[in-house]
Design a protein around this motif. Sequence first.
Motif, PDB file in Angstrom:
ATOM      1  N   UNK A 184       0.840  -1.186   0.000  1.00 31.18           N
ATOM      2  CA  UNK A 184       0.000   0.000   0.000  1.00 31.18           C
ATOM      3  C   UNK A 184       0.884   1.247   0.000  1.00 31.18           C
ATOM      4  N   UNK A 185       0.777   2.018  -1.062  1.00 29.77           N
ATOM      5  CA  UNK A 185       1.586   3.216  -1.233  1.00 29.77           C
ATOM      6  C   UNK A 185       1.025   4.329  -0.348  1.00 29.77           C
ATOM      7  N   UNK A 301      11.882  -6.408   3.019  1.00 21.81           N
ATOM      8  CA  UNK A 301      11.598  -5.492   4.121  1.00 21.81           C
ATOM      9  C   UNK A 301      11.042  -4.188   3.554  1.00 21.81           C
ATOM     10  N   UNK A 302      11.866  -3.443   2.802  1.00 17.47           N
ATOM     11  CA  UNK A 302      11.418  -2.183   2.207  1.00 17.47           C
ATOM     12  C   UNK A 302      12.361  -1.838   1.065  1.00 17.47           C
ATOM     13  N   UNK A 303      11.912  -0.963   0.176  1.00 17.20           N
ATOM     14  CA  UNK A 303      12.721  -0.484  -0.935  1.00 17.20           C
ATOM     15  C   UNK A 303      12.527   1.027  -1.063  1.00 17.20           C
ATOM     16  N   UNK A 304      13.559   1.731  -1.527  1.00 14.68           N
ATOM     17  CA  UNK A 304      13.412   3.167  -1.741  1.00 14.68           C
ATOM     18  C   UNK A 304      14.479   3.653  -2.722  1.00 14.68           C
ATOM     19  N   UNK A 305      14.236   4.850  -3.290  1.00 14.27           N
ATOM     20  CA  UNK A 305      15.110   5.436  -4.297  1.00 14.27           C
ATOM     21  C   UNK A 305      15.766   6.700  -3.752  1.00 14.27           C
ATOM     22  N   UNK A 372       4.057   3.562   7.135  1.00 15.07           N
ATOM     23  CA  UNK A 372       3.955   4.897   6.551  1.00 15.07           C
ATOM     24  C   UNK A 372       5.225   5.265   5.788  1.00 15.07           C
ATOM     25  N   UNK A 373       6.271   4.435   5.926  1.00 17.23           N
ATOM     26  CA  UNK A 373       7.542   4.673   5.250  1.00 17.23           C
ATOM     27  C   UNK A 373       7.770   3.712   4.092  1.00 17.23           C
ATOM     28  N   UNK A 374       6.736   3.027   3.637  1.00  9.79           N
ATOM     29  CA  UNK A 374       6.878   2.173   2.451  1.00  9.79           C
ATOM     30  C   UNK A 374       7.363   3.020   1.280  1.00  9.79           C
ATOM     31  N   UNK A 375       8.427   2.564   0.639  1.00 12.03           N
ATOM     32  CA  UNK A 375       8.969   3.280  -0.510  1.00 12.03           C
ATOM     33  C   UNK A 375       9.797   4.494  -0.160  1.00 12.03           C
ATOM     34  N   UNK A 376      10.105   4.689   1.134  1.00 14.80           N
ATOM     35  CA  UNK A 376      10.869   5.847   1.582  1.00 14.80           C
ATOM     36  C   UNK A 376      12.060   5.392   2.423  1.00 14.80           C
ATOM     37  N   UNK A 377      13.081   6.249   2.559  1.00 15.77           N
ATOM     38  CA  UNK A 377      14.199   5.898   3.444  1.00 15.77           C
ATOM     39  C   UNK A 377      13.708   5.670   4.873  1.00 15.77           C
ATOM     40  N   UNK A 430       2.295   3.472  15.800  1.00 16.00           N
ATOM     41  CA  UNK A 430       2.827   4.645  16.486  1.00 16.00           C
ATOM     42  C   UNK A 430       1.718   5.557  16.979  1.00 16.00           C
ATOM     43  N   UNK A 431       2.082   6.393  17.934  1.00 17.67           N
ATOM     44  CA  UNK A 431       1.197   7.415  18.453  1.00 17.67           C
ATOM     45  C   UNK A 431       0.946   8.449  17.352  1.00 17.67           C
TER      46      UNK A 431
END
Length: 488
Positions: A184-185, A301-305, A372-377, A430-431
Amino acid sequence: MISDMSKTVERGETARELAPFLERCFLFDAVESSYRIENIQGEIPRWLRGSYYVNGPARFQRGGLRYKHWLDGDGMVCRLHFDRETVSFASRFVQTPKMKEEEPQDRPIYRTFGTAFPGDKLRRNVMLEPPGNVSVYPVAGRLLAFSEQSLPFELDPVTLESRGEYDFGGSLNDVSPFSAHPKFDPASGHMVNFGISFSPTQPVLNLYEFDAQGRQLRRRRHRLQFQHSNHDFGLSRNYAIFFLSPLLMDFVKFWNEGVSVMESLRWEPEKGSRIVVMPRESKTESPFEVAAGCGKCLHLINCFEGEGLLTVDLLELEAPVYPEYEVIPDLFSTISRCQPVRYRIDVRSRRLIDREAMEYDRGPDFPSFDKRLIGQPYDDFWMLGISTTGEAGRKFFDQLAHGSWSRGAVADLFQTPPGEYLAGEPIYISNPEDRDEAVIIVEHLDAGRDRAEFQLFDAANVASGPLARLPLRHKIHPGFHTSFLRKL
Protein backbone atom coordinates in the motif's frame (compact mmCIF):
# COMPACT_ATOMS: atom_id res chain seq x y z
CA MET A 1 26.30 -2.55 18.29
CA ILE A 2 25.27 -5.89 19.76
CA SER A 3 27.72 -8.26 18.09
CA ASP A 4 26.80 -11.43 19.98
CA MET A 5 23.14 -11.36 18.95
CA SER A 6 23.98 -13.58 15.97
CA LYS A 7 25.03 -16.37 18.32
CA THR A 8 22.76 -18.81 20.07
CA VAL A 9 21.52 -17.43 23.38
CA GLU A 10 22.75 -19.35 26.42
CA ARG A 11 19.67 -21.19 27.59
CA GLY A 12 20.58 -24.62 28.92
CA GLU A 13 18.11 -26.40 26.69
CA THR A 14 18.51 -27.57 23.09
CA ALA A 15 15.90 -27.39 20.34
CA ARG A 16 15.38 -31.12 20.67
CA GLU A 17 14.67 -30.88 24.43
CA LEU A 18 11.97 -28.28 23.79
CA ALA A 19 10.46 -30.18 20.86
CA PRO A 20 7.61 -31.95 22.77
CA PHE A 21 5.87 -28.64 23.39
CA LEU A 22 5.37 -27.70 19.73
CA GLU A 23 2.41 -29.99 19.00
CA ARG A 24 0.42 -27.96 21.53
CA CYS A 25 0.77 -24.98 19.20
CA PHE A 26 -0.65 -26.79 16.16
CA LEU A 27 -2.61 -29.95 16.96
CA PHE A 28 -5.80 -28.71 18.60
CA ASP A 29 -9.24 -27.56 17.49
CA ALA A 30 -9.41 -23.80 17.06
CA VAL A 31 -12.41 -22.04 18.59
CA GLU A 32 -14.46 -19.28 17.01
CA SER A 33 -15.18 -16.73 19.72
CA SER A 34 -15.90 -13.11 20.60
CA TYR A 35 -15.38 -11.55 24.04
CA ARG A 36 -13.87 -8.72 26.07
CA ILE A 37 -10.36 -9.48 27.28
CA GLU A 38 -10.06 -9.54 31.07
CA ASN A 39 -7.10 -9.62 33.46
CA ILE A 40 -4.84 -7.52 31.25
CA GLN A 41 -1.39 -7.13 32.77
CA GLY A 42 0.56 -3.91 32.30
CA GLU A 43 -0.40 -0.64 30.63
CA ILE A 44 -1.85 -0.14 27.17
CA PRO A 45 -1.07 3.32 25.73
CA ARG A 46 -4.18 5.49 25.74
CA TRP A 47 -3.52 6.57 22.16
CA LEU A 48 -3.76 2.97 20.85
CA ARG A 49 -7.20 2.90 19.23
CA GLY A 50 -8.32 0.69 16.38
CA SER A 51 -8.34 -2.92 15.17
CA TYR A 52 -5.40 -5.30 14.85
CA TYR A 53 -5.88 -8.28 12.54
CA VAL A 54 -3.86 -11.47 12.05
CA ASN A 55 -4.51 -14.35 9.65
CA GLY A 56 -3.04 -17.83 9.57
CA PRO A 57 -3.71 -21.56 9.08
CA ALA A 58 -5.75 -22.98 11.94
CA ARG A 59 -6.89 -26.54 11.27
CA PHE A 60 -4.42 -29.27 10.39
CA GLN A 61 -6.51 -32.43 10.42
CA ARG A 62 -9.90 -33.46 9.14
CA GLY A 63 -11.61 -36.82 8.74
CA GLY A 64 -8.59 -38.78 9.94
CA LEU A 65 -6.15 -37.02 7.59
CA ARG A 66 -3.45 -34.87 9.17
CA TYR A 67 -2.06 -32.21 6.87
CA LYS A 68 1.70 -32.19 6.40
CA HIS A 69 2.47 -28.52 5.89
CA TRP A 70 2.00 -25.27 7.85
CA LEU A 71 0.39 -23.69 4.75
CA ASP A 72 -2.28 -26.43 4.55
CA GLY A 73 -4.62 -25.33 7.33
CA ASP A 74 -7.92 -23.48 6.91
CA GLY A 75 -7.61 -19.73 7.36
CA MET A 76 -8.65 -18.16 10.65
CA VAL A 77 -8.64 -14.40 11.21
CA CYS A 78 -8.29 -12.93 14.71
CA ARG A 79 -9.12 -9.35 15.71
CA LEU A 80 -8.06 -7.25 18.68
CA HIS A 81 -10.06 -4.06 19.01
CA PHE A 82 -8.61 -1.33 21.22
CA ASP A 83 -11.26 1.08 22.45
CA ARG A 84 -11.07 3.87 24.99
CA GLU A 85 -11.49 1.61 28.03
CA THR A 86 -11.56 -1.98 26.75
CA VAL A 87 -9.88 -4.49 24.46
CA SER A 88 -12.06 -7.08 22.73
CA PHE A 89 -11.09 -10.23 20.84
CA ALA A 90 -12.77 -12.13 18.02
CA SER A 91 -11.76 -15.13 15.89
CA ARG A 92 -13.51 -16.76 12.92
CA PHE A 93 -12.66 -19.14 10.14
CA VAL A 94 -12.66 -17.73 6.63
CA GLN A 95 -15.69 -19.39 5.05
CA THR A 96 -14.10 -20.39 1.76
CA PRO A 97 -15.82 -22.73 -0.74
CA LYS A 98 -13.25 -25.32 0.35
CA MET A 99 -14.26 -25.11 4.00
CA LYS A 100 -17.99 -24.95 3.23
CA GLU A 101 -17.74 -28.18 1.24
CA GLU A 102 -15.40 -30.08 3.54
CA GLU A 103 -16.79 -29.11 6.94
CA PRO A 104 -20.26 -30.73 6.66
CA GLN A 105 -18.73 -33.94 5.33
CA ASP A 106 -15.90 -33.98 7.88
CA ARG A 107 -13.41 -35.10 5.26
CA PRO A 108 -10.72 -33.49 3.10
CA ILE A 109 -11.80 -32.93 -0.49
CA TYR A 110 -9.29 -30.46 -1.96
CA ARG A 111 -5.56 -30.79 -2.45
CA THR A 112 -3.52 -28.38 -0.32
CA PHE A 113 -0.10 -26.76 -0.60
CA GLY A 114 1.73 -29.64 1.03
CA THR A 115 -0.75 -32.53 1.05
CA ALA A 116 -2.15 -34.51 -1.89
CA PHE A 117 -4.32 -37.61 -1.58
CA PRO A 118 -6.20 -39.98 -3.92
CA GLY A 119 -9.24 -38.36 -5.52
CA ASP A 120 -8.43 -34.83 -4.33
CA LYS A 121 -9.91 -31.90 -6.25
CA LEU A 122 -8.61 -28.61 -7.67
CA ARG A 123 -10.39 -25.40 -8.66
CA ARG A 124 -11.26 -25.80 -12.35
CA ASN A 125 -8.76 -28.66 -12.34
CA VAL A 126 -5.89 -26.15 -12.55
CA MET A 127 -5.22 -24.57 -9.13
CA LEU A 128 -5.62 -25.06 -5.39
CA GLU A 129 -8.96 -24.14 -3.89
CA PRO A 130 -7.80 -21.19 -1.73
CA PRO A 131 -7.90 -21.65 2.06
CA GLY A 132 -7.80 -17.90 2.85
CA ASN A 133 -4.97 -18.38 5.33
CA VAL A 134 -2.04 -16.02 4.62
CA SER A 135 -2.83 -12.35 5.26
CA VAL A 136 -5.59 -9.84 6.03
CA TYR A 137 -5.71 -6.15 5.05
CA PRO A 138 -8.17 -3.25 5.01
CA VAL A 139 -8.64 -2.38 1.32
CA ALA A 140 -10.92 0.32 -0.13
CA GLY A 141 -13.17 0.36 2.92
CA ARG A 142 -13.32 -3.44 3.09
CA LEU A 143 -11.46 -6.13 5.03
CA LEU A 144 -9.90 -8.80 2.78
CA ALA A 145 -8.33 -12.15 3.69
CA PHE A 146 -5.76 -13.29 1.12
CA SER A 147 -4.48 -16.67 -0.07
CA GLU A 148 -1.63 -17.36 -2.45
CA GLN A 149 -2.37 -16.99 -6.18
CA SER A 150 -6.12 -16.37 -5.87
CA LEU A 151 -8.90 -13.90 -5.15
CA PRO A 152 -9.19 -12.58 -1.58
CA PHE A 153 -12.26 -13.06 0.63
CA GLU A 154 -14.17 -10.12 2.02
CA LEU A 155 -14.90 -10.18 5.77
CA ASP A 156 -17.01 -8.05 8.06
CA PRO A 157 -14.38 -5.86 9.79
CA VAL A 158 -16.10 -6.24 13.20
CA THR A 159 -17.65 -9.72 13.32
CA LEU A 160 -15.21 -11.28 10.80
CA GLU A 161 -18.16 -12.94 9.05
CA SER A 162 -17.24 -13.97 5.48
CA ARG A 163 -18.98 -12.17 2.63
CA GLY A 164 -17.50 -14.05 -0.32
CA GLU A 165 -14.72 -13.63 -2.84
CA TYR A 166 -13.82 -10.10 -3.91
CA ASP A 167 -12.88 -9.50 -7.57
CA PHE A 168 -12.13 -5.76 -7.53
CA GLY A 169 -15.16 -4.75 -9.55
CA GLY A 170 -14.81 -7.59 -12.03
CA SER A 171 -11.22 -6.77 -13.01
CA LEU A 172 -10.09 -10.22 -11.82
CA ASN A 173 -11.62 -13.68 -12.17
CA ASP A 174 -11.52 -16.79 -10.00
CA VAL A 175 -8.28 -18.10 -11.55
CA SER A 176 -6.42 -14.79 -11.83
CA PRO A 177 -2.92 -15.09 -10.32
CA PHE A 178 -2.99 -12.75 -7.31
CA SER A 179 -0.58 -12.93 -4.40
CA ALA A 180 -1.23 -12.72 -0.66
CA HIS A 181 1.28 -9.86 -0.26
CA PRO A 182 -0.19 -6.58 -1.55
CA LYS A 183 1.63 -3.35 -0.79
CA PHE A 184 0.00 0.00 0.00
CA ASP A 185 1.59 3.22 -1.23
CA PRO A 186 1.21 5.79 1.58
CA ALA A 187 1.69 8.68 -0.86
CA SER A 188 -1.24 7.79 -3.15
CA GLY A 189 -3.30 5.29 -1.16
CA HIS A 190 -2.91 2.84 -4.06
CA MET A 191 -2.71 -0.92 -3.58
CA VAL A 192 -0.11 -2.73 -5.68
CA ASN A 193 0.04 -6.51 -6.05
CA PHE A 194 1.39 -9.19 -8.34
CA GLY A 195 0.75 -12.70 -9.57
CA ILE A 196 2.77 -15.20 -11.60
CA SER A 197 1.16 -17.08 -14.48
CA PHE A 198 2.87 -20.48 -14.40
CA SER A 199 2.66 -21.32 -18.10
CA PRO A 200 4.97 -24.25 -18.92
CA THR A 201 6.08 -22.46 -22.10
CA GLN A 202 5.91 -18.75 -21.19
CA PRO A 203 5.62 -17.83 -17.49
CA VAL A 204 4.61 -14.21 -16.88
CA LEU A 205 4.95 -11.84 -13.93
CA ASN A 206 1.78 -9.72 -13.66
CA LEU A 207 1.85 -6.37 -11.83
CA TYR A 208 -1.45 -4.79 -10.75
CA GLU A 209 -2.21 -1.33 -9.34
CA PHE A 210 -5.54 -0.21 -7.82
CA ASP A 211 -6.68 3.20 -6.61
CA ALA A 212 -7.93 3.93 -3.08
CA GLN A 213 -11.47 2.87 -4.10
CA GLY A 214 -10.29 -0.54 -5.35
CA ARG A 215 -10.52 0.27 -9.08
CA GLN A 216 -7.82 -1.26 -11.24
CA LEU A 217 -5.62 1.42 -12.78
CA ARG A 218 -3.16 -0.70 -14.73
CA ARG A 219 -1.81 -4.18 -15.26
CA ARG A 220 1.70 -4.74 -16.57
CA ARG A 221 3.30 -8.00 -17.68
CA HIS A 222 6.91 -9.15 -17.74
CA ARG A 223 7.96 -12.42 -19.33
CA LEU A 224 10.07 -14.73 -17.20
CA GLN A 225 12.55 -17.37 -18.22
CA PHE A 226 11.53 -19.75 -15.44
CA GLN A 227 8.43 -20.57 -13.35
CA HIS A 228 9.64 -18.87 -10.17
CA SER A 229 7.79 -19.58 -6.94
CA ASN A 230 7.58 -16.14 -5.34
CA HIS A 231 5.77 -14.89 -2.23
CA ASP A 232 6.60 -11.20 -1.78
CA PHE A 233 7.86 -8.05 -3.49
CA GLY A 234 8.97 -4.51 -2.65
CA LEU A 235 7.60 -1.12 -3.61
CA SER A 236 9.39 2.19 -4.19
CA ARG A 237 8.13 5.47 -5.61
CA ASN A 238 8.56 4.42 -9.25
CA TYR A 239 9.18 0.67 -9.17
CA ALA A 240 7.97 -2.72 -8.04
CA ILE A 241 10.92 -4.94 -7.08
CA PHE A 242 11.08 -8.75 -7.06
CA PHE A 243 13.78 -11.09 -5.76
CA LEU A 244 13.25 -14.16 -7.93
CA SER A 245 15.19 -17.13 -6.63
CA PRO A 246 15.72 -20.47 -8.40
CA LEU A 247 12.85 -22.16 -6.53
CA LEU A 248 10.83 -23.28 -9.52
CA MET A 249 7.28 -24.60 -9.84
CA ASP A 250 6.73 -27.59 -12.15
CA PHE A 251 3.05 -27.20 -12.99
CA VAL A 252 3.11 -30.07 -15.49
CA LYS A 253 4.06 -32.36 -12.62
CA PHE A 254 1.42 -30.76 -10.39
CA TRP A 255 -1.32 -31.36 -12.97
CA ASN A 256 -0.28 -34.70 -14.45
CA GLU A 257 1.00 -36.56 -11.40
CA GLY A 258 -1.54 -35.35 -8.84
CA VAL A 259 1.10 -34.22 -6.35
CA SER A 260 1.14 -31.25 -3.97
CA VAL A 261 2.72 -27.87 -4.64
CA MET A 262 5.57 -28.83 -2.30
CA GLU A 263 6.27 -31.95 -4.34
CA SER A 264 6.24 -29.84 -7.52
CA LEU A 265 8.87 -27.33 -6.36
CA ARG A 266 12.50 -27.68 -7.46
CA TRP A 267 15.48 -25.87 -5.94
CA GLU A 268 18.04 -25.25 -8.70
CA PRO A 269 20.64 -22.85 -7.24
CA GLU A 270 22.85 -23.20 -10.31
CA LYS A 271 20.31 -21.06 -12.20
CA GLY A 272 20.95 -18.16 -9.81
CA SER A 273 18.70 -15.47 -8.35
CA ARG A 274 17.57 -12.28 -10.08
CA ILE A 275 16.29 -8.93 -8.85
CA VAL A 276 13.59 -7.77 -11.28
CA VAL A 277 12.80 -4.05 -11.35
CA MET A 278 9.45 -3.17 -12.96
CA PRO A 279 8.37 0.45 -13.59
CA ARG A 280 4.96 1.14 -12.06
CA GLU A 281 3.70 3.85 -14.42
CA SER A 282 6.24 4.65 -17.14
CA LYS A 283 5.21 3.35 -20.56
CA THR A 284 8.63 4.03 -22.05
CA GLU A 285 10.89 2.51 -19.39
CA SER A 286 11.23 -1.25 -19.65
CA PRO A 287 11.70 -3.72 -16.77
CA PHE A 288 15.22 -4.94 -16.14
CA GLU A 289 16.96 -7.69 -14.16
CA VAL A 290 20.25 -7.94 -12.28
CA ALA A 291 21.98 -11.08 -11.03
CA ALA A 292 21.90 -11.48 -7.23
CA GLY A 293 23.74 -14.63 -6.19
CA CYS A 294 21.76 -17.81 -5.55
CA GLY A 295 19.98 -17.23 -2.23
CA LYS A 296 16.28 -17.41 -1.43
CA CYS A 297 14.12 -14.50 -0.28
CA LEU A 298 10.71 -15.20 1.19
CA HIS A 299 10.10 -11.65 2.48
CA LEU A 300 11.42 -8.25 1.51
CA ILE A 301 11.60 -5.49 4.12
CA ASN A 302 11.42 -2.18 2.21
CA CYS A 303 12.72 -0.48 -0.94
CA PHE A 304 13.41 3.17 -1.74
CA GLU A 305 15.11 5.44 -4.30
CA GLY A 306 17.62 8.27 -3.95
CA GLU A 307 20.51 9.83 -5.88
CA GLY A 308 20.15 7.43 -8.78
CA LEU A 309 20.24 4.37 -6.53
CA LEU A 310 17.52 1.85 -5.73
CA THR A 311 17.91 0.29 -2.28
CA VAL A 312 16.40 -3.16 -1.84
CA ASP A 313 16.26 -4.54 1.72
CA LEU A 314 15.27 -8.14 2.35
CA LEU A 315 15.79 -11.28 4.41
CA GLU A 316 17.99 -13.67 2.46
CA LEU A 317 18.13 -17.41 3.14
CA GLU A 318 20.74 -19.88 1.99
CA ALA A 319 18.00 -22.31 0.91
CA PRO A 320 14.18 -22.35 0.64
CA VAL A 321 12.24 -22.27 3.90
CA TYR A 322 9.07 -24.05 2.73
CA PRO A 323 10.52 -27.53 3.45
CA GLU A 324 10.98 -26.34 7.05
CA TYR A 325 7.19 -25.93 7.36
CA GLU A 326 6.67 -29.70 7.42
CA VAL A 327 5.99 -32.23 8.80
CA ILE A 328 3.80 -30.61 11.48
CA PRO A 329 4.84 -30.20 14.27
CA ASP A 330 8.46 -30.98 13.36
CA LEU A 331 9.18 -27.52 11.98
CA PHE A 332 12.48 -25.74 11.22
CA SER A 333 14.56 -28.81 12.05
CA THR A 334 17.22 -27.91 9.47
CA ILE A 335 16.57 -24.17 9.04
CA SER A 336 19.43 -22.51 7.15
CA ARG A 337 21.12 -19.24 7.96
CA CYS A 338 19.15 -16.15 7.04
CA GLN A 339 20.25 -12.51 7.32
CA PRO A 340 18.92 -9.03 6.65
CA VAL A 341 20.62 -7.92 3.43
CA ARG A 342 20.73 -4.53 1.70
CA TYR A 343 21.24 -4.42 -2.08
CA ARG A 344 21.96 -1.19 -3.97
CA ILE A 345 21.24 -0.92 -7.70
CA ASP A 346 22.30 1.86 -10.06
CA VAL A 347 19.08 2.49 -11.97
CA ARG A 348 20.72 4.26 -14.91
CA SER A 349 23.36 1.63 -15.61
CA ARG A 350 21.10 -1.15 -14.38
CA ARG A 351 23.92 -2.67 -12.36
CA LEU A 352 24.14 -4.09 -8.87
CA ILE A 353 26.79 -2.02 -7.10
CA ASP A 354 26.69 -3.15 -3.47
CA ARG A 355 25.47 -5.88 -1.12
CA GLU A 356 25.59 -5.45 2.67
CA ALA A 357 24.54 -8.16 5.15
CA MET A 358 23.82 -7.82 8.87
CA GLU A 359 25.47 -10.24 11.26
CA TYR A 360 22.18 -11.46 12.78
CA ASP A 361 21.50 -14.93 11.31
CA ARG A 362 18.97 -16.57 13.65
CA GLY A 363 16.61 -17.65 10.85
CA PRO A 364 14.71 -14.32 10.88
CA ASP A 365 11.32 -13.95 9.20
CA PHE A 366 8.20 -11.76 9.17
CA PRO A 367 10.02 -8.41 8.91
CA SER A 368 8.03 -5.30 9.75
CA PHE A 369 8.56 -1.54 9.99
CA ASP A 370 6.58 1.69 10.03
CA LYS A 371 4.31 1.14 6.99
CA ARG A 372 3.95 4.90 6.55
CA LEU A 373 7.54 4.67 5.25
CA ILE A 374 6.88 2.17 2.45
CA GLY A 375 8.97 3.28 -0.51
CA GLN A 376 10.87 5.85 1.58
CA PRO A 377 14.20 5.90 3.44
CA TYR A 378 13.93 4.35 6.92
CA ASP A 379 16.19 2.85 9.55
CA ASP A 380 14.42 0.58 12.05
CA PHE A 381 12.65 -2.72 11.47
CA TRP A 382 11.53 -5.68 13.57
CA MET A 383 11.48 -9.43 12.88
CA LEU A 384 11.04 -12.81 14.55
CA GLY A 385 14.03 -15.10 15.01
CA ILE A 386 14.86 -18.64 16.13
CA SER A 387 17.59 -18.68 18.78
CA THR A 388 18.48 -22.35 18.21
CA THR A 389 19.11 -22.00 14.47
CA GLY A 390 21.88 -24.45 13.62
CA GLU A 391 20.95 -26.93 16.35
CA ALA A 392 19.35 -30.29 15.63
CA GLY A 393 15.66 -30.81 16.25
CA ARG A 394 12.39 -29.02 15.64
CA LYS A 395 12.08 -25.44 16.81
CA PHE A 396 10.08 -22.24 16.42
CA PHE A 397 10.34 -18.46 16.68
CA ASP A 398 11.42 -17.33 20.14
CA GLN A 399 13.12 -13.96 19.54
CA LEU A 400 11.80 -10.49 18.71
CA ALA A 401 14.70 -8.61 17.13
CA HIS A 402 14.92 -4.88 16.43
CA GLY A 403 17.22 -4.20 13.48
CA SER A 404 18.85 -0.88 12.60
CA TRP A 405 20.50 -0.16 9.25
CA SER A 406 22.39 2.84 10.64
CA ARG A 407 24.00 0.56 13.23
CA GLY A 408 24.29 -2.30 10.77
CA ALA A 409 23.15 -4.71 13.47
CA VAL A 410 20.40 -5.89 15.74
CA ALA A 411 20.27 -3.14 18.33
CA ASP A 412 17.67 -4.61 20.66
CA LEU A 413 16.38 -8.16 21.23
CA PHE A 414 13.78 -9.96 23.36
CA GLN A 415 14.23 -13.65 24.14
CA THR A 416 11.31 -15.76 25.33
CA PRO A 417 11.71 -18.24 28.20
CA PRO A 418 12.08 -21.91 27.22
CA GLY A 419 8.89 -23.46 25.84
CA GLU A 420 7.39 -20.08 24.89
CA TYR A 421 7.14 -18.88 21.29
CA LEU A 422 6.26 -15.84 19.22
CA ALA A 423 4.15 -15.85 16.08
CA GLY A 424 2.60 -13.57 13.51
CA GLU A 425 4.28 -10.65 11.80
CA PRO A 426 5.22 -8.14 14.54
CA ILE A 427 3.31 -4.97 13.71
CA TYR A 428 4.52 -1.42 14.38
CA ILE A 429 1.89 1.09 15.55
CA SER A 430 2.83 4.65 16.49
CA ASN A 431 1.20 7.42 18.45
CA PRO A 432 -0.55 9.65 15.87
CA GLU A 433 0.59 12.71 17.84
CA ASP A 434 4.17 11.55 18.46
CA ARG A 435 5.76 9.29 15.83
CA ASP A 436 8.68 8.52 18.12
CA GLU A 437 6.33 6.70 20.52
CA ALA A 438 5.28 3.30 19.16
CA VAL A 439 4.43 -0.24 20.18
CA ILE A 440 4.96 -3.65 18.61
CA ILE A 441 2.13 -6.20 18.87
CA VAL A 442 3.01 -9.88 18.57
CA GLU A 443 1.28 -13.19 19.25
CA HIS A 444 2.68 -15.19 22.20
CA LEU A 445 2.24 -18.96 22.62
CA ASP A 446 3.08 -20.50 25.98
CA ALA A 447 3.30 -24.14 24.94
CA GLY A 448 4.41 -25.30 28.38
CA ARG A 449 1.28 -23.91 30.04
CA ASP A 450 -0.87 -24.56 26.95
CA ARG A 451 -2.22 -21.02 26.58
CA ALA A 452 -1.99 -17.97 24.31
CA GLU A 453 -1.95 -14.19 24.60
CA PHE A 454 -0.96 -11.07 22.71
CA GLN A 455 1.93 -8.96 23.93
CA LEU A 456 2.70 -5.27 23.45
CA PHE A 457 6.31 -4.04 23.44
CA ASP A 458 7.91 -0.63 23.44
CA ALA A 459 9.20 -0.49 19.85
CA ALA A 460 12.39 1.30 20.93
CA ASN A 461 13.20 -1.20 23.70
CA VAL A 462 11.83 -4.69 23.11
CA ALA A 463 14.56 -6.19 25.33
CA SER A 464 12.79 -4.80 28.40
CA GLY A 465 9.91 -7.22 27.82
CA PRO A 466 6.19 -6.71 27.26
CA LEU A 467 4.51 -3.46 28.25
CA ALA A 468 1.21 -5.34 28.39
CA ARG A 469 -0.09 -8.89 28.18
CA LEU A 470 -3.56 -9.67 26.80
CA PRO A 471 -4.52 -13.23 27.84
CA LEU A 472 -6.97 -15.17 25.67
CA ARG A 473 -9.61 -17.64 26.86
CA HIS A 474 -8.68 -20.14 24.15
CA LYS A 475 -5.52 -21.04 22.30
CA ILE A 476 -4.94 -19.75 18.79
CA HIS A 477 -2.66 -21.13 16.10
CA PRO A 478 0.55 -19.38 15.04
CA GLY A 479 -0.41 -16.61 12.64
CA PHE A 480 1.23 -15.22 9.52
CA HIS A 481 0.59 -11.65 8.40
CA THR A 482 -0.99 -8.76 10.28
CA SER A 483 -2.49 -5.32 9.73
CA PHE A 484 -3.92 -2.46 11.77
CA LEU A 485 -6.92 -0.24 11.03
CA ARG A 486 -6.57 2.93 13.07
CA LYS A 487 -9.74 4.30 14.66
CA LEU A 488 -10.15 7.91 13.56
